[in-house]
Design a protein around this motif. Structure first.
Motif, PDB file in Angstrom:
ATOM      1  N   LYS A  56       0.848  -1.203   0.000  1.00  0.00           N
ATOM      2  CA  LYS A  56       0.000   0.000   0.000  1.00  0.00           C
ATOM      3  C   LYS A  56       0.876   1.244   0.000  1.00  0.00           C
ATOM      4  CE  LYS A  56      -3.940  -2.075   2.339  1.00  0.00           C
ATOM      5  NZ  LYS A  56      -4.711  -2.157   3.588  1.00  0.00           N
ATOM      6  N   GLN A  57       1.954   1.211   0.791  1.00  0.00           N
ATOM      7  CA  GLN A  57       2.894   2.333   0.804  1.00  0.00           C
ATOM      8  C   GLN A  57       3.558   2.505  -0.562  1.00  0.00           C
ATOM      9  OE1 GLN A  57       5.710   1.940   4.051  1.00  0.00           O
ATOM     10  NE2 GLN A  57       4.091   1.305   5.447  1.00  0.00           N
ATOM     11  N   LEU A  58       3.878   1.379  -1.201  1.00  0.00           N
ATOM     12  CA  LEU A  58       4.479   1.423  -2.533  1.00  0.00           C
ATOM     13  C   LEU A  58       3.526   2.067  -3.531  1.00  0.00           C
ATOM     14  CD1 LEU A  58       6.720   0.677  -4.559  1.00  0.00           C
ATOM     15  CD2 LEU A  58       5.601  -1.567  -4.778  1.00  0.00           C
ATOM     16  N   ALA A  59       2.261   1.679  -3.489  1.00  0.00           N
ATOM     17  CA  ALA A  59       1.266   2.269  -4.398  1.00  0.00           C
ATOM     18  C   ALA A  59       1.186   3.780  -4.192  1.00  0.00           C
ATOM     19  CB  ALA A  59      -0.096   1.613  -4.187  1.00  0.00           C
ATOM     20  N   ALA A  60       1.244   4.218  -2.938  1.00  0.00           N
ATOM     21  CA  ALA A  60       1.218   5.659  -2.648  1.00  0.00           C
ATOM     22  C   ALA A  60       2.483   6.331  -3.159  1.00  0.00           C
ATOM     23  CB  ALA A  60       1.054   5.883  -1.147  1.00  0.00           C
ATOM     24  N   GLU A  61       3.631   5.698  -2.951  1.00  0.00           N
ATOM     25  CA  GLU A  61       4.911   6.259  -3.415  1.00  0.00           C
ATOM     26  C   GLU A  61       4.931   6.387  -4.941  1.00  0.00           C
ATOM     27  OE1 GLU A  61       8.869   7.701  -3.079  1.00  0.00           O
ATOM     28  OE2 GLU A  61       7.418   7.348  -1.492  1.00  0.00           O
ATOM     29  N   LEU A  62       4.333   5.418  -5.618  1.00  0.00           N
ATOM     30  CA  LEU A  62       4.265   5.450  -7.085  1.00  0.00           C
ATOM     31  C   LEU A  62       3.151   6.369  -7.588  1.00  0.00           C
ATOM     32  CD1 LEU A  62       4.772   1.648  -7.808  1.00  0.00           C
ATOM     33  CD2 LEU A  62       6.392   3.491  -8.344  1.00  0.00           C
ATOM     34  N   ARG A  63       2.334   6.844  -6.670  1.00  0.00           N
ATOM     35  CA  ARG A  63       1.186   7.698  -6.983  1.00  0.00           C
ATOM     36  C   ARG A  63       0.231   7.015  -7.957  1.00  0.00           C
ATOM     37  NH1 ARG A  63       5.577  10.986  -6.365  1.00  0.00           N
ATOM     38  NH2 ARG A  63       5.384  12.689  -4.872  1.00  0.00           N
ATOM     39  N   LEU A  64      -0.047   5.737  -7.683  1.00  0.00           N
ATOM     40  CA  LEU A  64      -0.982   5.000  -8.526  1.00  0.00           C
ATOM     41  C   LEU A  64      -2.396   5.477  -8.229  1.00  0.00           C
ATOM     42  CD1 LEU A  64       0.423   1.367  -8.182  1.00  0.00           C
ATOM     43  CD2 LEU A  64       0.958   3.087  -9.921  1.00  0.00           C
ATOM     44  N   PRO A  65      -3.169   5.801  -9.232  1.00  0.00           N
ATOM     45  CA  PRO A  65      -4.547   6.250  -8.996  1.00  0.00           C
ATOM     46  C   PRO A  65      -5.394   5.139  -8.372  1.00  0.00           C
ATOM     47  CG  PRO A  65      -3.854   6.706 -11.264  1.00  0.00           C
ATOM     48  CD  PRO A  65      -2.810   5.829 -10.651  1.00  0.00           C
ATOM     49  N   HIS A  66      -6.253   5.537  -7.446  1.00  0.00           N
ATOM     50  CA  HIS A  66      -7.180   4.561  -6.859  1.00  0.00           C
ATOM     51  C   HIS A  66      -8.000   3.936  -7.979  1.00  0.00           C
ATOM     52  CE1 HIS A  66      -6.353   5.347  -2.684  1.00  0.00           C
ATOM     53  NE2 HIS A  66      -6.383   6.652  -2.938  1.00  0.00           N
ATOM     54  N   GLY A  67      -8.219   2.654  -7.887  1.00  0.00           N
ATOM     55  CA  GLY A  67      -8.969   1.937  -8.901  1.00  0.00           C
ATOM     56  C   GLY A  67      -8.100   1.370 -10.019  1.00  0.00           C
ATOM     57  N   SER A  68      -6.812   1.783 -10.071  1.00  0.00           N
ATOM     58  CA  SER A  68      -5.933   1.272 -11.125  1.00  0.00           C
ATOM     59  C   SER A  68      -5.150   0.046 -10.676  1.00  0.00           C
ATOM     60  CB  SER A  68      -4.947   2.354 -11.584  1.00  0.00           C
ATOM     61  OG  SER A  68      -3.967   2.603 -10.590  1.00  0.00           O
ATOM     62  N   PHE A  69      -5.369  -0.386  -9.423  1.00  0.00           N
ATOM     63  CA  PHE A  69      -4.645  -1.537  -8.891  1.00  0.00           C
ATOM     64  C   PHE A  69      -5.463  -2.205  -7.788  1.00  0.00           C
ATOM     65  CE2 PHE A  69      -3.648   1.882  -6.026  1.00  0.00           C
ATOM     66  CZ  PHE A  69      -3.588   1.279  -4.776  1.00  0.00           C
ATOM     67  N   GLU A  70      -5.046  -3.411  -7.457  1.00  0.00           N
ATOM     68  CA  GLU A  70      -5.609  -4.108  -6.308  1.00  0.00           C
ATOM     69  C   GLU A  70      -4.471  -4.818  -5.592  1.00  0.00           C
ATOM     70  OE1 GLU A  70      -8.486  -6.944  -7.712  1.00  0.00           O
ATOM     71  OE2 GLU A  70      -7.086  -7.831  -9.115  1.00  0.00           O
ATOM     72  N   ILE A  71      -4.659  -5.032  -4.309  1.00  0.00           N
ATOM     73  CA  ILE A  71      -3.698  -5.798  -3.526  1.00  0.00           C
ATOM     74  C   ILE A  71      -4.434  -7.017  -3.009  1.00  0.00           C
ATOM     75  CG2 ILE A  71      -2.230  -5.828  -1.475  1.00  0.00           C
ATOM     76  CD1 ILE A  71      -1.829  -2.800  -1.888  1.00  0.00           C
ATOM     77  N   ARG A  72      -3.866  -8.174  -3.285  1.00  0.00           N
ATOM     78  CA  ARG A  72      -4.520  -9.406  -2.856  1.00  0.00           C
ATOM     79  C   ARG A  72      -3.497 -10.331  -2.195  1.00  0.00           C
ATOM     80  NH1 ARG A  72      -4.825  -9.338  -8.448  1.00  0.00           N
ATOM     81  NH2 ARG A  72      -3.459 -10.849  -9.426  1.00  0.00           N
ATOM     82  N   SER A  73      -4.029 -11.261  -1.439  1.00  0.00           N
ATOM     83  CA  SER A  73      -3.189 -12.157  -0.652  1.00  0.00           C
ATOM     84  C   SER A  73      -3.638 -13.592  -0.875  1.00  0.00           C
ATOM     85  CB  SER A  73      -3.347 -11.770   0.828  1.00  0.00           C
ATOM     86  OG  SER A  73      -2.539 -12.547   1.647  1.00  0.00           O
ATOM     87  N   ASN A  74      -2.658 -14.468  -1.090  1.00  0.00           N
ATOM     88  CA  ASN A  74      -2.913 -15.903  -1.214  1.00  0.00           C
ATOM     89  C   ASN A  74      -2.000 -16.590  -0.212  1.00  0.00           C
ATOM     90  OD1 ASN A  74      -3.215 -18.579  -1.901  1.00  0.00           O
ATOM     91  ND2 ASN A  74      -2.143 -18.399  -3.848  1.00  0.00           N
ATOM     92  N   LYS A  75      -2.574 -17.092   0.867  1.00  0.00           N
ATOM     93  CA  LYS A  75      -1.741 -17.665   1.929  1.00  0.00           C
ATOM     94  C   LYS A  75      -1.146 -19.018   1.581  1.00  0.00           C
ATOM     95  CE  LYS A  75      -3.184 -14.979   5.762  1.00  0.00           C
ATOM     96  NZ  LYS A  75      -3.538 -14.930   7.136  1.00  0.00           N
ATOM     97  N   GLY A  76      -1.653 -19.709   0.578  1.00  0.00           N
ATOM     98  CA  GLY A  76      -1.079 -20.995   0.191  1.00  0.00           C
ATOM     99  C   GLY A  76      -1.224 -22.030   1.299  1.00  0.00           C
ATOM    100  N   GLY A  77      -0.464 -23.103   1.203  1.00  0.00           N
ATOM    101  CA  GLY A  77      -0.519 -24.179   2.183  1.00  0.00           C
ATOM    102  C   GLY A  77       0.401 -23.933   3.368  1.00  0.00           C
ATOM    103  N   VAL A  78       0.442 -24.887   4.277  1.00  0.00           N
ATOM    104  CA  VAL A  78       1.193 -24.727   5.524  1.00  0.00           C
ATOM    105  C   VAL A  78       2.704 -24.701   5.317  1.00  0.00           C
ATOM    106  CG1 VAL A  78      -0.621 -25.742   6.954  1.00  0.00           C
ATOM    107  CG2 VAL A  78       1.196 -27.206   6.031  1.00  0.00           C
ATOM    108  N   ALA A  79       3.195 -25.246   4.215  1.00  0.00           N
ATOM    109  CA  ALA A  79       4.642 -25.359   3.996  1.00  0.00           C
ATOM    110  C   ALA A  79       5.243 -24.160   3.257  1.00  0.00           C
ATOM    111  CB  ALA A  79       4.953 -26.637   3.227  1.00  0.00           C
ATOM    112  N   VAL A  80       4.416 -23.177   2.875  1.00  0.00           N
ATOM    113  CA  VAL A  80       4.898 -22.042   2.088  1.00  0.00           C
ATOM    114  C   VAL A  80       4.438 -20.719   2.690  1.00  0.00           C
ATOM    115  CG1 VAL A  80       4.964 -23.368  -0.064  1.00  0.00           C
ATOM    116  CG2 VAL A  80       2.896 -22.103   0.545  1.00  0.00           C
ATOM    117  N   SER A  81       5.061 -19.640   2.223  1.00  0.00           N
ATOM    118  CA  SER A  81       4.675 -18.307   2.701  1.00  0.00           C
ATOM    119  C   SER A  81       3.406 -17.811   2.024  1.00  0.00           C
ATOM    120  CB  SER A  81       5.789 -17.296   2.422  1.00  0.00           C
ATOM    121  OG  SER A  81       5.929 -17.075   1.028  1.00  0.00           O
ATOM    122  N   GLY A  82       3.119 -18.325   0.844  1.00  0.00           N
ATOM    123  CA  GLY A  82       2.069 -17.737   0.033  1.00  0.00           C
ATOM    124  C   GLY A  82       2.592 -16.478  -0.622  1.00  0.00           C
ATOM    125  N   GLU A  83       1.708 -15.675  -1.200  1.00  0.00           N
ATOM    126  CA  GLU A  83       2.113 -14.459  -1.894  1.00  0.00           C
ATOM    127  C   GLU A  83       1.165 -13.321  -1.572  1.00  0.00           C
ATOM    128  OE1 GLU A  83       0.601 -16.855  -4.208  1.00  0.00           O
ATOM    129  OE2 GLU A  83       2.336 -18.141  -3.982  1.00  0.00           O
TER     130      GLU A  83
END
Length: 130
Positions: free
Chosen positions: A27-54
């Motif tokens: 979110k801080q990166l999006a603000a630093e890049l001055r990305l307009p609201h609505g031009s991006f999304e941030i999502r999370s995929n936790k994956g399984g127990v053996a990985v960090s996910g993304e």
């Protein structure tokens, strides 16, 4: 500072902190890049127990993904171009260190250099207003 190199494998509390902190930094990166609201999304995929996910910031022209997929190399941020938010393969993959999440201006500079996305913070206020 967050310990990006502490493994999330089989550690639900660490994975929860990893995702929350990565989302916050993207979110801080999006603000630093001055990305307009609505031009991006941030999502999370936790994956399984053996990985960090993304955690992914998907802009209309840039795809930035954070994960512990490169712990041995110290890399864990994938940056590439894309053609819209339905493009999940995009341009060539570029990797930078997870620790760059602790230096958002430097990470923003890398994103700009790789993708051309985001306003250059070095521009004067007069030039930005034009």
């Amino acid at each position: 500072m967050f310990d990006w190199m502490k493994s999330c494998s089989y550690d639900e509390a660490q994975k929860r902190r990893f995702h929350a902190t990565a989302r916050s930094r993207l979110k801080q990166l999006a603000a630093e890049l001055r990305l307009p609201h609505g031009s991006f999304e941030i999502r999370s995929n936790k994956g399984g127990v053996a990985v960090s996910g993304e955690v992914t910031l998907h802009h209309d022209r840039a795809y930035i993904q954070v994960g512990q997929f490169g712990l041995s190399s110290g890399h864990g941020i994938l940056i590439r171009t894309c053609k819209g938010r339905r493009d999940y393969t995009g341009g060539a993959n570029h990797f930078v260190a997870l620790g760059m999440l602790d230096d958002i201006p430097a990470l923003a500079a890398a994103v700009r250099a790789i993708t051309g996305v985001g306003r250059d913070a070095s521009l004067s206020a007069d030039r930005r207003a034009a």
